[in-house]
Design a protein around this motif. Sequence first.
Motif: not given
Length: 340
Positions: A51, A53-56, A58-59, A62, A67-68, A71
């Motif tokens: 987990k 990764n790029l989505k983490a 970005k969270l 931001n 949420s991070f 996640y």
Amino acid sequence: MQQPTRTLLDKFFLFVKGLAMGAANKVPGVSGGVVAFVAGFYEEFIYSLQKVNLKALKLLLNGRFKSFYQYINGRFLSLLLLGMLFSYFSISKLLDYFIAQKELYVWAAFFGMIIGSIYYIAKDFHHWNRKTVLACVIGIIIGVSLSFLNPAKQNENLIFVFFCGIISVSGMTLPGLSGSFILILLGNYVLLLVDSVNALYDTFAEIFSGDFSFLHNHQRLEMLKILAVFTIGSVTGLVTLSHLLSYVLKHFKHITTAIILGFITGSLGVVWPWKKTIYRLNELGEIVKDSAGEKIIINYQRYLPSITNTETWIAIGFIIFGILIVLGLDWYGKKTLKNG
């Protein structure tokens, strides 16, 4: 796989498992991944690392910290990593002391724990066929081969250092493969886990005392650069290996388990208790020491013990003790599950 609700006791034992992983990763030849596998949190560990990764990212960028944290399964990872970090300054130091005083018995206990781990994994694995047997044999061959390789010379090339970083995390993510021992074989154990870490410690000590003279110390800056590249390699290895392992565990679980079982079995050659430590020598035949004043290990020479020696029987007792530790953990885990 992710476990969002944990009791206070669960959290405490997760911290303890982190301690055990940290201590295991410190010893060349022993894999922290074995602890994760036997203690039953290996898949969640790999899942959580996946987990990152790029989505983490970005969270995080931001500012969505909650949420991070959720996640990446932050509650699990933070307790585990806190245990590993604490272990570096406590359990591993105690382990260093015992290795210095009674090295044979420490190796014997680890040897027993690995035998216990093999039994623990094998007894619940009921998927033996041509493919899984072949996978297990390949794992054993690789594991045994590592124990007989001669170490390479120290290499400060940054690309190689980055590669060493990727390799070094194998002990955390691949049960049976010791990152520390592989770094010894690659010739960079002292450079990356002793000299560069000491350089960082000295730098922090100087900064806190208001001394910034290290900025003009070319050798210190070079060491810090090497450590930075090694760290980037380690993080890269942790993330990429976790994604790869998550994929193979999902699609080839039985074959992967068989290979891991082979790796762990093959690692018995690395942790064989009866061995003579081979140290690095200089041109005069004197033992070379690292920046911390410790003798530099380059390999081990294994031998068969004498059955008439009292020490041998004490070591065998420690092997049995190591086996009983793993079986005891297995028994406790089943009891807890039954009562839960």
